[in-house]
Design a protein around this motif. Sequence first.
Motif, PDB file in Angstrom:
ATOM      1  N   LYS A 107       0.804  -1.216   0.000  1.00  0.00           N
ATOM      2  CA  LYS A 107       0.000   0.000   0.000  1.00  0.00           C
ATOM      3  C   LYS A 107       0.841   1.272   0.000  1.00  0.00           C
ATOM      4  O   LYS A 107       0.304   2.370  -0.165  1.00  0.00           O
ATOM      5  N   GLU A 108       2.161   1.136   0.178  1.00  0.00           N
ATOM      6  CA  GLU A 108       3.004   2.327   0.304  1.00  0.00           C
ATOM      7  C   GLU A 108       3.269   3.042  -1.018  1.00  0.00           C
ATOM      8  O   GLU A 108       3.141   4.268  -1.083  1.00  0.00           O
ATOM      9  N   PRO A 109       3.643   2.353  -2.109  1.00  0.00           N
ATOM     10  CA  PRO A 109       3.895   3.069  -3.367  1.00  0.00           C
ATOM     11  C   PRO A 109       2.674   3.860  -3.805  1.00  0.00           C
ATOM     12  O   PRO A 109       1.528   3.411  -3.643  1.00  0.00           O
ATOM     13  N   PRO A 110       2.894   5.050  -4.367  1.00  0.00           N
ATOM     14  CA  PRO A 110       1.777   5.935  -4.715  1.00  0.00           C
ATOM     15  C   PRO A 110       1.023   5.539  -5.989  1.00  0.00           C
ATOM     16  O   PRO A 110       0.103   6.248  -6.387  1.00  0.00           O
ATOM     17  N   SER A 111       1.410   4.479  -6.649  1.00  0.00           N
ATOM     18  CA  SER A 111       0.652   3.979  -7.794  1.00  0.00           C
ATOM     19  C   SER A 111       0.873   2.473  -7.898  1.00  0.00           C
ATOM     20  O   SER A 111       1.814   1.924  -7.334  1.00  0.00           O
ATOM     21  N   ARG A 112      -0.024   1.814  -8.650  1.00  0.00           N
ATOM     22  CA  ARG A 112       0.083   0.360  -8.812  1.00  0.00           C
ATOM     23  C   ARG A 112       1.129  -0.041  -9.843  1.00  0.00           C
ATOM     24  O   ARG A 112       1.340  -1.233 -10.090  1.00  0.00           O
ATOM     25  N   ALA A 113       1.819   0.930 -10.423  1.00  0.00           N
ATOM     26  CA  ALA A 113       2.861   0.624 -11.400  1.00  0.00           C
ATOM     27  C   ALA A 113       3.977  -0.223 -10.791  1.00  0.00           C
ATOM     28  O   ALA A 113       4.676  -0.955 -11.507  1.00  0.00           O
ATOM     29  N   TYR A 114       4.131  -0.148  -9.455  1.00  0.00           N
ATOM     30  CA  TYR A 114       5.178  -0.928  -8.788  1.00  0.00           C
ATOM     31  C   TYR A 114       5.015  -2.423  -9.043  1.00  0.00           C
ATOM     32  O   TYR A 114       5.997  -3.180  -9.025  1.00  0.00           O
ATOM     33  N   ILE A 115       3.770  -2.863  -9.283  1.00  0.00           N
ATOM     34  CA  ILE A 115       3.516  -4.287  -9.498  1.00  0.00           C
ATOM     35  C   ILE A 115       4.269  -4.783 -10.732  1.00  0.00           C
ATOM     36  O   ILE A 115       4.841  -5.876 -10.731  1.00  0.00           O
ATOM     37  N   LYS A 116       4.284  -3.965 -11.782  1.00  0.00           N
ATOM     38  CA  LYS A 116       4.988  -4.352 -13.007  1.00  0.00           C
ATOM     39  C   LYS A 116       6.489  -4.469 -12.763  1.00  0.00           C
ATOM     40  O   LYS A 116       7.136  -5.402 -13.250  1.00  0.00           O
ATOM     41  N   LEU A 117       7.038  -3.524 -12.015  1.00  0.00           N
ATOM     42  CA  LEU A 117       8.474  -3.574 -11.730  1.00  0.00           C
ATOM     43  C   LEU A 117       8.820  -4.805 -10.899  1.00  0.00           C
ATOM     44  O   LEU A 117       9.803  -5.505 -11.183  1.00  0.00           O
ATOM     45  N   ASN A 118       8.021  -5.089  -9.876  1.00  0.00           N
ATOM     46  CA  ASN A 118       8.295  -6.249  -9.021  1.00  0.00           C
ATOM     47  C   ASN A 118       8.156  -7.554  -9.796  1.00  0.00           C
ATOM     48  O   ASN A 118       8.927  -8.500  -9.578  1.00  0.00           O
ATOM     49  N   LYS A 127      12.808   0.504  -1.840  1.00  0.00           N
ATOM     50  CA  LYS A 127      12.541  -0.463  -0.773  1.00  0.00           C
ATOM     51  C   LYS A 127      13.419  -1.711  -0.885  1.00  0.00           C
ATOM     52  O   LYS A 127      13.507  -2.488   0.070  1.00  0.00           O
ATOM     53  N   LEU A 128      14.062  -1.890  -2.021  1.00  0.00           N
ATOM     54  CA  LEU A 128      14.921  -3.065  -2.208  1.00  0.00           C
ATOM     55  C   LEU A 128      16.263  -2.926  -1.510  1.00  0.00           C
ATOM     56  O   LEU A 128      17.000  -3.911  -1.389  1.00  0.00           O
ATOM     57  N   TYR A 129      16.586  -1.723  -1.043  1.00  0.00           N
ATOM     58  CA  TYR A 129      17.950  -1.462  -0.584  1.00  0.00           C
ATOM     59  C   TYR A 129      17.971  -0.861   0.822  1.00  0.00           C
ATOM     60  O   TYR A 129      17.025  -0.220   1.265  1.00  0.00           O
ATOM     61  N   PRO A 131      20.244   1.729   3.487  1.00  0.00           N
ATOM     62  CA  PRO A 131      21.024   2.969   3.299  1.00  0.00           C
ATOM     63  C   PRO A 131      22.482   2.704   2.943  1.00  0.00           C
ATOM     64  O   PRO A 131      23.072   3.424   2.130  1.00  0.00           O
ATOM     65  N   GLN A 132      23.069   1.658   3.531  1.00  0.00           N
ATOM     66  CA  GLN A 132      24.488   1.375   3.276  1.00  0.00           C
ATOM     67  C   GLN A 132      24.735   0.803   1.870  1.00  0.00           C
ATOM     68  O   GLN A 132      25.889   0.646   1.458  1.00  0.00           O
ATOM     69  N   ASP A 133      23.665   0.506   1.126  1.00  0.00           N
ATOM     70  CA  ASP A 133      23.835  -0.009  -0.227  1.00  0.00           C
ATOM     71  C   ASP A 133      24.235   1.076  -1.223  1.00  0.00           C
ATOM     72  O   ASP A 133      24.610   0.770  -2.364  1.00  0.00           O
ATOM     73  N   ASN A 134      24.104   2.314  -0.800  1.00  0.00           N
ATOM     74  CA  ASN A 134      24.568   3.447  -1.626  1.00  0.00           C
ATOM     75  C   ASN A 134      23.960   3.461  -3.027  1.00  0.00           C
ATOM     76  O   ASN A 134      24.643   3.730  -4.015  1.00  0.00           O
ATOM     77  N   ILE A 135      22.670   3.177  -3.093  1.00  0.00           N
ATOM     78  CA  ILE A 135      21.982   3.257  -4.369  1.00  0.00           C
ATOM     79  C   ILE A 135      21.724   4.720  -4.704  1.00  0.00           C
ATOM     80  O   ILE A 135      21.484   5.538  -3.817  1.00  0.00           O
ATOM     81  N   LYS A 149      10.863  13.612   0.802  1.00  0.00           N
ATOM     82  CA  LYS A 149      11.202  13.936   2.186  1.00  0.00           C
ATOM     83  C   LYS A 149      11.956  12.787   2.851  1.00  0.00           C
ATOM     84  O   LYS A 149      12.872  13.011   3.650  1.00  0.00           O
ATOM     85  N   ALA A 150      11.563  11.557   2.501  1.00  0.00           N
ATOM     86  CA  ALA A 150      12.194  10.387   3.130  1.00  0.00           C
ATOM     87  C   ALA A 150      13.559  10.074   2.537  1.00  0.00           C
ATOM     88  O   ALA A 150      14.422   9.522   3.223  1.00  0.00           O
ATOM     89  N   TYR A 151      13.742  10.422   1.261  1.00  0.00           N
ATOM     90  CA  TYR A 151      14.993  10.100   0.577  1.00  0.00           C
ATOM     91  C   TYR A 151      15.578  11.359  -0.044  1.00  0.00           C
ATOM     92  O   TYR A 151      14.920  12.039  -0.827  1.00  0.00           O
ATOM     93  N   ARG A 152      16.806  11.663   0.318  1.00  0.00           N
ATOM     94  CA  ARG A 152      17.483  12.873  -0.156  1.00  0.00           C
ATOM     95  C   ARG A 152      18.569  12.501  -1.154  1.00  0.00           C
ATOM     96  O   ARG A 152      19.045  11.355  -1.197  1.00  0.00           O
ATOM     97  N   PRO A 153      19.017  13.487  -1.941  1.00  0.00           N
ATOM     98  CA  PRO A 153      20.169  13.230  -2.825  1.00  0.00           C
ATOM     99  C   PRO A 153      21.383  12.825  -1.998  1.00  0.00           C
ATOM    100  O   PRO A 153      21.532  13.307  -0.869  1.00  0.00           O
TER     101      PRO A 153
END
Length: 319
Positions: A149-160, A192-194, A196-200, A216-220
């Motif tokens: 329910k977290e991703p803001p669209s159902r497009a994540y299903i295709k990626l997963n 969500k696959l990584y 913080p130490q994975d440095n993606i 807000k949750a993820y910065r450059p």
Amino acid sequence: MWWAQQVLPKAFSCHGTTINDLAKQCFQHLYPILFMLATNAQLNNIDFRFISTTYSSDGKLLGRCKLVEASLLETLKETRKRLYQSMIKHSDVATLSSSISSAPYVVQLYLVDHNHIYISVFKTSLSEHFGWRQPLPVSGGIIPIEMDKEPPSRAYIKLNELMGLLGRRPAPGSKIAELGSAPGGWTASLLKLYKPQDNIQIQSVDRSPLESWLTKAYRPPTLTHHIANGLTWEPEEPVDWLFNDMALPPMKSVKVLERWIKERQCSQFAWTLKFVGESEYDAVTDAVETMMKCYNVSYTIRHLANHGNELVVVGVVHP
């Protein structure tokens, strides 16, 4: 073949009026094949495993198909215990080794109607770059996806689903560009696959902003969102992975991908082609084939279970 969700190679037809009748016929066909395959594997010091799957295009028959499978496997367990122990649990498919030798045989039961079932036994394989080849080791060729329910669209299903088919994901430390990212379904799923130490590092590109909680949750440099035109945007330096889900006319989309490949701006890519109607399939896929040959790119084309009138081109750009 791109549009096929699953294939049943060398399928054998069985008929019966009861579940036990169907299971008995399937067993009589299946056991000699599994025994021969297991014996050959043992002689060649190869790991032998198989997975059983069920499917019916009629949802009302799926329960009956599963009962046939249960009866068949119970007979195998009682009479051929060593073979039964070679079976892979459905929950273990996602963790199978990526080596070709460990890829299992797929036993498929496909119930056509109440008294008619097909059984197919065929070895699948796992390509280093392009993942599972058909027959897929999942029921109906459909990768199971956990709802999120977290991703803001159902497009994540295709990626997963795509990651499940490939059996891999971008490595930690990868630099990723994502075109057509708003509102952030793919972006959120990738992040969500990584840890913080994975440095993606993800650069998302869209004319619209991402959902505010994402930025807000993820910065450059973990996530940098560019309000820009994905058709013309270019990274400051080449990226390891390029993802695209822009809604473009397919030929125009191919031209955008060609620029990235020609200029060697990405090493690998997953590029969605979106169609309207059916008139352009051959012309577009022919254009993709010509382009890949021209620029020395290994690729595959897939149609996902969660796709609409779409295809995804997955490629590896060689030097």
